[in-house]
Design a protein around this motif. Sequence first.
Motif, PDB file in Angstrom:
ATOM      1  N   ASN A 220       0.845  -1.178   0.000  1.00 25.26           N
ATOM      2  CA  ASN A 220       0.000   0.000   0.000  1.00 25.26           C
ATOM      3  C   ASN A 220       0.886   1.236   0.000  1.00 25.26           C
ATOM      4  N   ALA A 221       0.479   2.228  -0.808  1.00 24.46           N
ATOM      5  CA  ALA A 221       1.278   3.450  -0.885  1.00 24.46           C
ATOM      6  C   ALA A 221       1.307   4.212   0.423  1.00 24.46           C
ATOM      7  N   MET A 222       0.384   3.860   1.328  1.00 26.16           N
ATOM      8  CA  MET A 222       0.360   4.544   2.628  1.00 26.16           C
ATOM      9  C   MET A 222       1.547   4.139   3.475  1.00 26.16           C
ATOM     10  N   THR A 223       1.946   2.877   3.369  1.00 24.24           N
ATOM     11  CA  THR A 223       3.023   2.368   4.212  1.00 24.24           C
ATOM     12  C   THR A 223       4.303   2.128   3.433  1.00 24.24           C
ATOM     13  N   ASP A 224       4.195   1.954   2.139  1.00 23.75           N
ATOM     14  CA  ASP A 224       5.374   1.673   1.323  1.00 23.75           C
ATOM     15  C   ASP A 224       5.675   2.890   0.471  1.00 23.75           C
ATOM     16  N   LYS A 225       6.699   3.618   0.812  1.00 24.08           N
ATOM     17  CA  LYS A 225       7.060   4.814   0.070  1.00 24.08           C
ATOM     18  C   LYS A 225       7.729   4.411  -1.242  1.00 24.08           C
ATOM     19  N   THR A 226       6.966   4.434  -2.298  1.00 26.55           N
ATOM     20  CA  THR A 226       7.483   4.041  -3.599  1.00 26.55           C
ATOM     21  C   THR A 226       8.428   5.104  -4.134  1.00 26.55           C
ATOM     22  N   PRO A 227       9.338   4.747  -5.042  1.00 23.74           N
ATOM     23  CA  PRO A 227      10.335   5.714  -5.477  1.00 23.74           C
ATOM     24  C   PRO A 227       9.745   6.962  -6.107  1.00 23.74           C
ATOM     25  N   PHE A 228       8.645   6.796  -6.895  1.00 26.62           N
ATOM     26  CA  PHE A 228       8.141   7.995  -7.549  1.00 26.62           C
ATOM     27  C   PHE A 228       7.343   8.894  -6.615  1.00 26.62           C
ATOM     28  N   LEU A 229       7.142   8.459  -5.378  1.00 24.62           N
ATOM     29  CA  LEU A 229       6.501   9.332  -4.404  1.00 24.62           C
ATOM     30  C   LEU A 229       7.517  10.174  -3.647  1.00 24.62           C
ATOM     31  N   ASP A 230       8.807   9.852  -3.795  1.00 22.81           N
ATOM     32  CA  ASP A 230       9.852  10.624  -3.141  1.00 22.81           C
ATOM     33  C   ASP A 230       9.973  11.986  -3.815  1.00 22.81           C
ATOM     34  N   PRO A 231      10.580  12.969  -3.143  1.00 24.01           N
ATOM     35  CA  PRO A 231      10.756  14.272  -3.771  1.00 24.01           C
ATOM     36  C   PRO A 231      11.487  14.150  -5.102  1.00 24.01           C
ATOM     37  N   ARG A 232      11.043  14.925  -6.053  1.00 24.19           N
ATOM     38  CA  ARG A 232      11.619  14.861  -7.399  1.00 24.19           C
ATOM     39  C   ARG A 232      13.075  15.331  -7.398  1.00 24.19           C
ATOM     40  N   PRO A 233      13.903  14.748  -8.240  1.00 25.90           N
ATOM     41  CA  PRO A 233      15.242  15.304  -8.447  1.00 25.90           C
ATOM     42  C   PRO A 233      15.143  16.583  -9.256  1.00 25.90           C
ATOM     43  N   PRO A 234      16.194  17.370  -9.307  1.00 27.90           N
ATOM     44  CA  PRO A 234      16.140  18.604 -10.095  1.00 27.90           C
ATOM     45  C   PRO A 234      15.771  18.297 -11.542  1.00 27.90           C
ATOM     46  N   PRO A 235      14.781  19.003 -12.120  1.00 26.48           N
ATOM     47  CA  PRO A 235      14.340  18.697 -13.482  1.00 26.48           C
ATOM     48  C   PRO A 235      15.425  19.018 -14.495  1.00 26.48           C
ATOM     49  N   PRO A 236      15.466  18.284 -15.601  1.00 24.77           N
ATOM     50  CA  PRO A 236      16.466  18.553 -16.637  1.00 24.77           C
ATOM     51  C   PRO A 236      16.140  19.855 -17.355  1.00 24.77           C
ATOM     52  N   PRO A 237      17.145  20.525 -17.863  1.00 21.57           N
ATOM     53  CA  PRO A 237      16.904  21.800 -18.535  1.00 21.57           C
ATOM     54  C   PRO A 237      16.348  21.586 -19.940  1.00 21.57           C
ATOM     55  N   GLY A 238      15.865  22.693 -20.533  1.00 14.81           N
ATOM     56  CA  GLY A 238      15.473  22.669 -21.931  1.00 14.81           C
ATOM     57  C   GLY A 238      14.115  22.057 -22.177  1.00 14.81           C
ATOM     58  N   TRP A 239      13.975  21.447 -23.358  1.00 12.95           N
ATOM     59  CA  TRP A 239      12.673  20.958 -23.804  1.00 12.95           C
ATOM     60  C   TRP A 239      12.179  19.789 -22.963  1.00 12.95           C
ATOM     61  N   ARG A 240      13.075  19.029 -22.337  1.00 15.43           N
ATOM     62  CA  ARG A 240      12.636  17.902 -21.522  1.00 15.43           C
ATOM     63  C   ARG A 240      11.829  18.378 -20.312  1.00 15.43           C
ATOM     64  N   LEU A 241      12.218  19.517 -19.764  1.00 12.41           N
ATOM     65  CA  LEU A 241      11.455  20.073 -18.644  1.00 12.41           C
ATOM     66  C   LEU A 241      10.037  20.407 -19.079  1.00 12.41           C
ATOM     67  N   TRP A 242       9.897  20.992 -20.257  1.00 15.07           N
ATOM     68  CA  TRP A 242       8.573  21.358 -20.761  1.00 15.07           C
ATOM     69  C   TRP A 242       7.735  20.114 -21.021  1.00 15.07           C
ATOM     70  N   VAL A 243       8.337  19.076 -21.574  1.00 15.53           N
ATOM     71  CA  VAL A 243       7.602  17.843 -21.871  1.00 15.53           C
ATOM     72  C   VAL A 243       7.159  17.154 -20.584  1.00 15.53           C
ATOM     73  N   GLU A 244       8.021  17.089 -19.578  1.00 10.68           N
ATOM     74  CA  GLU A 244       7.643  16.465 -18.314  1.00 10.68           C
ATOM     75  C   GLU A 244       6.573  17.262 -17.589  1.00 10.68           C
ATOM     76  N   ALA A 245       6.585  18.583 -17.742  1.00  8.34           N
ATOM     77  CA  ALA A 245       5.535  19.390 -17.124  1.00  8.34           C
ATOM     78  C   ALA A 245       4.193  19.156 -17.806  1.00  8.34           C
ATOM     79  N   LEU A 246       4.210  18.904 -19.117  1.00  4.60           N
ATOM     80  CA  LEU A 246       2.976  18.669 -19.853  1.00  4.60           C
ATOM     81  C   LEU A 246       2.463  17.258 -19.657  1.00  4.60           C
ATOM     82  N   PHE A 247       3.358  16.294 -19.577  1.00  9.58           N
ATOM     83  CA  PHE A 247       2.987  14.890 -19.407  1.00  9.58           C
ATOM     84  C   PHE A 247       3.585  14.374 -18.094  1.00  9.58           C
ATOM     85  N   PRO A 248       2.887  14.536 -16.993  1.00  8.85           N
ATOM     86  CA  PRO A 248       3.418  14.083 -15.701  1.00  8.85           C
ATOM     87  C   PRO A 248       3.682  12.582 -15.645  1.00  8.85           C
TER      88      PRO A 248
END
Length: 697
Positions: free
Chosen positions: A3-31
Amino acid sequence: PRNAMTDKTPFLDPRPPPPPGWRLWVEALFPVLTWVTRYRRHMLQGDIVGGLTLGLVLVNQSFAHAFLAKVPVIHGPYSCLIPPVAYFLFGTCMHGSMGTGALVALLTGEAVESIADPEERGDTAALLSVMTGVVLILMGLCRLGFLVRFFSRVSLSGFITGSALVTGLSQMKNLTGGPVPTTKTMRTFHWGGLVTEHRAVTVGTSLAMLGLLVVMKMAKKRPGSSGVVRLAAQVKELLVVILGLLVVMSLPERYQIPYLGAVSSGIPQFKVPPGLLDQGTWARLLPTAASIAACVFISSFATSKAYAVKAGYTVSTTNEFVALGVANFGGGFLGAFPTQIALCRTAIGFEAGIHSPLGSNLLPMVVVALVVQFATRAFYYVPKCSLACIIVVGCAGSCDWHTLAVLYRTPKSWRQRRSVVLWLISCWGTVFFGVFSGLILAAVISLVMLIRDAAQPRMYELGKLPRFYDDDPYASESWVPRQLYSAATPEPGVIVVRLEGDLNFANSERFTDTVERLVCQNPNTTGVVFDACCCPTMDMTAVLQVEDLVRGLRSSGVRFVFANVLERPRDRLEKILHPEQPSLTISVDAAVTFALTGTTPSPLQAVPEQEALTPSLRRRRPTSLGHRHAARLPVQEGETIWGGSSPSIHSGTPLDGTPGGRAEGDRRYRSASGGDNSPVSLRGGVSRDKGEVVVTA
């Protein structure tokens, strides 16, 4: 499953610094790109189990919600094909279940119920879905999410409860197997057909199904329930549909209860809703679409945010707007009516161990698509009363009686229970005037109360607490509202007032009128002190109004003094008013002294909030004001004071030579000169003032 309540999955951890450029825009549009790379194999089991469970629940709920939307029942599953995929790509809530919802379906049903042809109703509902999507996307791109925050929690709670009552009452026809009398049809209703054999069987079947749903819902919450019981409770809607199917197939024809009948099969084809490019249609339906869009976002975002907090991640308001908008916009081209994130399904998925949108949206969509393509014939004999029971139980869970109880218990008098009245107006206004009228009423009430609070902020006349005050063990100020503290006494010749809120063009005249009235009621007044510690802003109209007040009082021989002015209004006051006092940040005690004598004490003496009013060294609980508590102890020269674990003190310099006179542990302080009038230490320790030792703890 984990359960996500008790098991902290990797994608629930704080995000690493986003990559610069167009990849940042794409990740912001498609989470989806931000979590799919951190997906792990152990999450798959929970997503599969939870996704299949949600799919079975979603199929049955979609048929039931199609009844509420007044469209052909197949449009319910149609509404669960494109929206979940769109939210899978654009949404930021890992557990939100996108699909049909009772509240939005009810709003859609009210909008299309005047259309006689069922197919035309379905097309109009699809057009409403497209228009709702456009409104949500534009609000997200323009960052207009603050507009929906004008619905207060109280009025919105009343509206949701009223909508749930309306939804439940609308299912009486299906629960009883025939028409029921209403206020409009009371005189023309055929009362002889109210009691028949098949209606009696329908009512009995409905009561049995309602009892089964309630029992399984209670068993789900009961601690210690077995795994089989909890699994059955999660798919209780499916069990009720199967039970109703068996009842219909086993009854003789004379006792037959109404059932669905033929349901279309096959994935729908892409179709542009009629009237999409018609200007008149947009002008007619746009207000309805805007209302539905507001309900979609409010209900969906509240659910997403609640479960994001539980699981330890955050959701983006802009992304949620876009995700909900794209889901409704795309769904309309496949015959969907407006959709939302459902609270009950999200709770089911969370408890089933879902970790990502793969289990909350993509797999349920696959289940719905398989049912639409291959298994719609199995729903031929599903009784309508079973779908009505699903809706009624879901509505019962949506009624927010807890908020009403809290609102009733919190104040001490009915005069203070205005929130209860607002809740009742929103609730019963929705019941008697309709859902759309109730939504508008809730918004109007919220705006009216917001304007009223801005125009009439609370204003208190302050008094000073006595030297020993023990009525309120949490009191930490020397100047408190006289209306709240009976022991507080005014300073002779000085009126001290406090305004709790902004001082602006809407309330500045009321503020000046109140001050003038207090001055007229006290002829011996020589000064007025305005404690501005709770007044964060003042606009130009308010400053000019205060300037006129200061001039008028000055001509009458009354000095107007400011105290505890915050930074933002301080600049305007200093530039425009040019006050006589040396500083606008002096304490109330210093301001009172200035109002009486025209002079202010030294800076260290002008912090009375740091001095407590009890003659003992006992500790007190801090309040939200965050002031320190102190004790002022009269001592003689050479006298020693100590008491148990409290600091042992002499007035004067510490024996160990600690600078500043800090009181720590069991240090002793010896009086150097009891007649010295100047304080020798900062607050937070020990100081000597006119033969007294001040100890702050």
